[in-house]
Design an enzyme around this catalytic site. Structure first.
Site, PDB file in Angstrom:
ATOM      1  CB  CYS A   1      -5.888  -2.115  -5.759  1.00  0.00           C
ATOM      2  SG  CYS A   1      -5.901   0.023  -5.829  1.00  0.00           S
ATOM      3  CB  SER A   2      -8.238  -0.330  -1.068  1.00  0.00           C
ATOM      4  OG  SER A   2      -7.348  -1.593  -0.622  1.00  0.00           O
ATOM      5  CG  ASP A   3     -10.576   3.752  -2.199  1.00  0.00           C
ATOM      6  OD1 ASP A   3     -11.766   2.409  -1.959  1.00  0.00           O
ATOM      7  OD2 ASP A   3      -9.601   3.665  -0.870  1.00  0.00           O
ATOM      8  N   GLY A   4      -8.794   1.608  -6.462  1.00  0.00           N
ATOM      9  CA  GLY A   4      -8.828   1.646  -7.778  1.00  0.00           C
ATOM     10  C   GLY A   4      -8.282   3.040  -7.919  1.00  0.00           C
ATOM     11  CD1 TRP A   5      -7.502   5.654  -5.334  1.00  0.00           C
ATOM     12  CD2 TRP A   5      -8.659   6.507  -5.538  1.00  0.00           C
ATOM     13  NE1 TRP A   5      -7.182   6.159  -3.781  1.00  0.00           N
ATOM     14  CE2 TRP A   5      -9.071   6.570  -4.053  1.00  0.00           C
ATOM     15  CE3 TRP A   5     -10.079   7.163  -5.428  1.00  0.00           C
ATOM     16  CZ2 TRP A   5      -9.322   6.635  -2.816  1.00  0.00           C
ATOM     17  CZ3 TRP A   5     -11.151   7.246  -4.796  1.00  0.00           C
ATOM     18  CH2 TRP A   5      -9.986   6.998  -4.240  1.00  0.00           C
TER      19      TRP A   5
ATOM     20  NE  ARG B   1      -2.590  -0.990  -3.747  1.00  0.00           N
ATOM     21  CZ  ARG B   1      -2.446  -1.866  -2.894  1.00  0.00           C
ATOM     22  NH1 ARG B   1      -1.781  -3.019  -2.377  1.00  0.00           N
ATOM     23  NH2 ARG B   1      -3.629  -1.165  -1.585  1.00  0.00           N
TER      24      ARG B   1
ATOM     25  CG  ASN C   1      -0.120  -0.684   2.578  1.00  0.00           C
ATOM     26  OD1 ASN C   1       1.270   0.271   3.275  1.00  0.00           O
ATOM     27  ND2 ASN C   1      -0.714  -0.502   3.598  1.00  0.00           N
TER      28      ASN C   1
ATOM     29  NE  ARG D   1      -8.851  11.043  -3.200  1.00  0.00           N
ATOM     30  CZ  ARG D   1      -9.503  10.388  -1.929  1.00  0.00           C
ATOM     31  NH1 ARG D   1      -8.881   9.551  -0.935  1.00  0.00           N
ATOM     32  NH2 ARG D   1     -10.273  11.645  -1.417  1.00  0.00           N
TER      33      ARG D   1
END
Length: 643
Positions: A417-421, A423, A355, A459
């Site tokens: 990944c988690s939020d997709g923005w 990795r 992460n 971001r």
């Protein structure tokens, strides 16, 4: 509680300006580039206002004129819209490479500029304020010892810049206050300099990327995929672009139900489609399965539709960028991963990429061993201890698996990944770079960054911290830097496959931080629209595309139909010395590499011209021979021509 990701108050109305020299943004130990666009400061009395006739009679005027000339020599070359905020003389820069040097330190609303006339050529340090991560005071008024009282600026581009002030001069406080004010304008309710800088280039970089044109280039829409405007007002997902490509047989109402099952509403949408097999790369965020293992019929049907759109395969691969243990831990937060029981004919693969917090710590360790000096005796073990190249390897290896599954396996893939923005953007863009030669051109790469990074909501504001003094923010992370590092690794393995050169990649990274251009400001397409960046700021692509010769690889040969399979092995990866160690003059080539690129490009153009002339000559001779051979009245003896 989630931190606000708004980029409000980033800017005010712009002023007209001109492009800077990139050299001026990247040189820490050499004199300023002669090509830099600059203006004289209005705060300095113009020497032209003193008449020559008066000078002949007044020694005082002569001294004043010489003093003004010296002041102008010490000032930075200003961009229109840039103005001097503070200046301190008799400041010592503690250069870690060449020793202490005394000169004048200037702070403008765009840059930190130090110039010493003690050396020949003059010593110049020129850094944009946007690159500063934090400013610290060193020593107190009672500090003893030479150069023990001053300021240290810690930079986002590896450097630490240390300046010593004389306590009796009382300049440190003023410089510190102005640095804190103008290096962190967002924290002070001021505009980023990008909103003051405005230049019209031959090409408007904001118009470079048009999503409809890019999807048409890929053959979209077709019978299996459609373009939807369901997110036109960013109500489905505020971090996604307005236009999305989704399976043709899934209506917009179902998309909304799928969005409710995906983190942040980031549903699986198409990034790239294979021109022959129709295998696709789609990207999304994690499913919200939670500890209870919730399911969504709409989401399962949606992934089945993605698989069915590819007639070449009856299977779909789901590449989860995270280590499996992290994905499992996310269930406690309501997230998780797809169950192979729920998603038929789907195979789940974890890629073990860590992460943002792990990556931030890795870069911190890397900085410690490369700046200011490299410890030769323990270099390899020190580098290994940072795990930086290990992370680069895992990202490249993950993208390689995705590209291979699409190309060789003719199978569609879903990446998240988690939020997709973070990795996810690394993996999809690198896989597309391997699969599609268009993205390996200069303009194609710019489109790739606009599409996979900017429009899909990486971001940038939070990861870079533009204009924000909170240097310890847990949202900071070198995600985009890692992507560019991976691209550089690919250019090393395939030196003729990319139209752009190393200087192009370094320039992008320098302006990731500089806040001179609007390209990397804000966190999403929606925010950039609200800030009206295309009208109020200049695109980095406008600047780059106005001088393509600086960024072109002279060895480039078009391999548009070739798929690149880089070797993602530690034996084939190396530290990017040209970026991470570039501030050390002992590590620099004696001649700037981009100058050599220009020479090679000119030589190649010269040779190409000669080849074309020879081809025309051969063609003309061949035509003449054919005409003579076709004439019955003329007997022609064959002549062998050697060219």
């Amino acid at each position: 509680m989630e931190k606000s990701s708004s980029c409000e108050s980033l800017g005010s109305q712009p002023a007209v300006a001109r492009p800077p020299s990139v050299d001026s943004l990247s040189s820490a130990s050499t004199s300023h580039s002669e090509n830099s666009v600059h203006t004289k400061s209005a705060s300095v009395v113009s020497s032209d206002s003193i008449s020559t006739s008066a000078e002949n009679f007044s020694p005082d005027l002569r001294v004043l004129r010489e003093s003004n000339k010296l002041a102008e020599m010490e000032e930075p070359p200003l961009l229109p819209g840039e103005n001097i905020k503070d200046m301190a003389k008799d400041v010592t820069y503690i250069c870690p490479f060449t020793g202490a040097v005394r000169g004048t330190l200037t702070v403008t609303n765009y840059r930190l500029y130090f110039k010493s006339m003690e050396r020949d050529p003059p010593f110049v340090l020129d850094a944009s304020l946007g690159v500063i991560s934090r400013v610290e005071k060193i020593g107190g008024a009672s500090s003893r010892g030479e150069n023990s009282y001053g300021l240290e600026t810690v930079c986002k581009d590896i450097r630490n810049l240390r300046f010593a002030h004389k306590p009796e001069g009382r300049t440190r406080r003023s410089i510190f206050e102005n640095l804190m004010k103008y290096a962190f304008p967002v924290s002070n309710n001021l505009s980023l300099f990008a909103f003051e800088y405005k230049e019209v280039f031959p090409e408007n970089g904001w118009k470079l990327y048009d999503s409809l044109s890019e999807y048409r280039r890929q053959g979209i829409p077709n019978e299996s995929w459609r373009i939807t405007k369901v997110n036109e007002r960013y109500e489905l997902c505020d971090t996604y672009p307005a236009l999305l490509v989704v399976p043709a047989n899934i209506p917009d109402e179902e998309l909304k139900r799928v969005a409710s099952f995906r983190s942040r509403g980031r549903i699986p949408v198409l990034s790239w489609i294979h021109p022959e097999s129709q295998a696709t790369i789609t990207r999304c965020s994690q499913p919200m399965v939670g500890v209870s293992g919730k399911r969504s019929k709409e989401d399962e049907k949606y992934l089945q539709a993605i698989m069915d759109s590819n007639a070449q395969s009856h299977k779909i691969f789901i590449f989860d960028a995270r280590p499996s243990v992290n994905a499992v831990a996310n269930k406690a937060k309501g997230g998780g991963y797809e169950s192979e029981d729920a998603y038929q004919n789907a195979e789940l693969v974890f890629l073990d990429i860590h992460n943002i917090h792990v990556m931030r710590e890795s870069l911190r360790k890397l900085k410690e061993i490369v700046y200011p000096n490299i410890e030769e005796t323990h270099w390899l073990s020190n580098l290994e201890s940072t795990h930086w190249l290990e992370h680069i390897k895992l990202i490249l290896a993950g993208a390689l698996r995705i590209a291979d599954r699409v190309e060789s396996g003719k199978t569609s893939v879903v990446v998240h990944c988690s939020d997709g923005w973070d990795r996810t953007a690394q993996l999809t863009s690198l896989a597309m770079l391997m699969l599609d030669g268009y993205y390996r051109t200069i303009r194609g790469f710019e489109v790739l960054v606009e599409k996979e990074w900017l429009s899909f909501g990486h971001r940038f504001q939070l990861r870079v911290g533009h204009g924000d003094k909170n240097h310890a923010d847990a949202d900071r992370s070198p995600v985009f830097l890692q992507f560019i590092d991976c691209v550089w690794q690919m250019t090393r393995q395939f030196p003729t496959a990319f139209e752009f050169n190393e200087y192009f990649l370094i320039t992008i990274l320098d302006h990731l931080y500089s806040c001179l251009f609007g390209t990397f400001l804000c966190n999403s397409e929606q925010q950039r629209g609200k800030e009206n960046l295309p009208r109020r700021t200049v695109s980095l692509w406008s600047y780059i595309n106005s001088q393509l010769e600086d960024f072109t690889n002279p060895l480039y040969g078009s391999y548009s139909n070739h798929v690149l399979y880089p070797v993602a092995s530690m034996r084939h990866l190396e530290l990017w010395v040209g970026y991470y160690v570039r501030w050390n003059p002992r590590m620099k080539p004696q001649e700037p590499i981009h100058n050599r690129y220009k020479e090679l490009l000119a030589k190649r153009a010269e040779l190409q011209k000669k080849v074309e002339e020879l081809q025309r000559e051969i063609s003309n001779r061949s035509t003449s021979s054919s005409e003579r051979a076709g004439s019955p009245a003329q007997c022609v003896t064959p002549v062998q021509t050697v060219v």
